[in-house]
Design an enzyme around this catalytic site. Sequence first.
Site, mmCIF file in Angstrom:
data_model
loop_
_atom_site.group_PDB
_atom_site.id
_atom_site.type_symbol
_atom_site.label_atom_id
_atom_site.label_comp_id
_atom_site.label_asym_id
_atom_site.label_seq_id
_atom_site.Cartn_x
_atom_site.Cartn_y
_atom_site.Cartn_z
ATOM 1 N N HIS A 68 -2.115 4.772 -9.869
ATOM 2 C CA HIS A 68 -2.501 3.405 -9.498
ATOM 3 C C HIS A 68 -1.961 2.414 -10.525
ATOM 4 C CE1 HIS A 68 -5.321 0.368 -7.749
ATOM 5 N NE2 HIS A 68 -5.191 -0.135 -8.962
ATOM 6 N N GLU A 69 -2.214 2.690 -11.803
ATOM 7 C CA GLU A 69 -1.781 1.763 -12.855
ATOM 8 C C GLU A 69 -0.261 1.741 -12.985
ATOM 9 O OE1 GLU A 69 -3.948 -0.305 -13.825
ATOM 10 O OE2 GLU A 69 -5.575 0.839 -12.944
ATOM 11 N N HIS A 72 1.254 -0.628 -10.443
ATOM 12 C CA HIS A 72 1.274 -2.012 -10.943
ATOM 13 C C HIS A 72 2.449 -2.196 -11.908
ATOM 14 C CE1 HIS A 72 -2.560 -3.410 -9.364
ATOM 15 N NE2 HIS A 72 -3.206 -2.403 -9.911
#
Length: 153
Positions: A68-69, A72
């Site tokens: 997820h990170e 980004h």
Amino acid sequence: MINEQELQQLVEEISLESFGRPFRHQARINRRLKTTGGRYLLASHQLEFNPLFLKEENLHYLPGIIKHELTHYHLHLLGLGYRHKDHDFKVLLKRVGGSRYAPNIGRGRRQQRKYLYQCQKCCLKYPRVRKINTRRYFCGRCGGQLRLVEHLN
């Protein structure tokens, strides 16, 4: 519990395997994170992770949070839509198999109910965090007058 060196190595491996791109910045542990799995810092391009997800019993959640990170991270560096609402973010996150939301491990914040109000007609109870004006607010069921029953400090 994973230390910062192991976390850095794991993030670099997942970045190469899932995204085909290297992670060239720093992954850190941030003990102040309470309700989220991690965060991406736009200015420094660093990733920070919640130490609760680095414990042995929660390690199975970690790859999804890292993906997820990293989603980004890579989208921001490529100049594409890196926010949760952006189409690019949703598509890439689904493709790499990252988690959309931080898993609930029972550590969320809960506000304590300090005031308990009761209707004088139907006796319905209303627990509240903040004090309310009993001249302005009435019972939602019968329209009766509310009165403060209990005040906890």
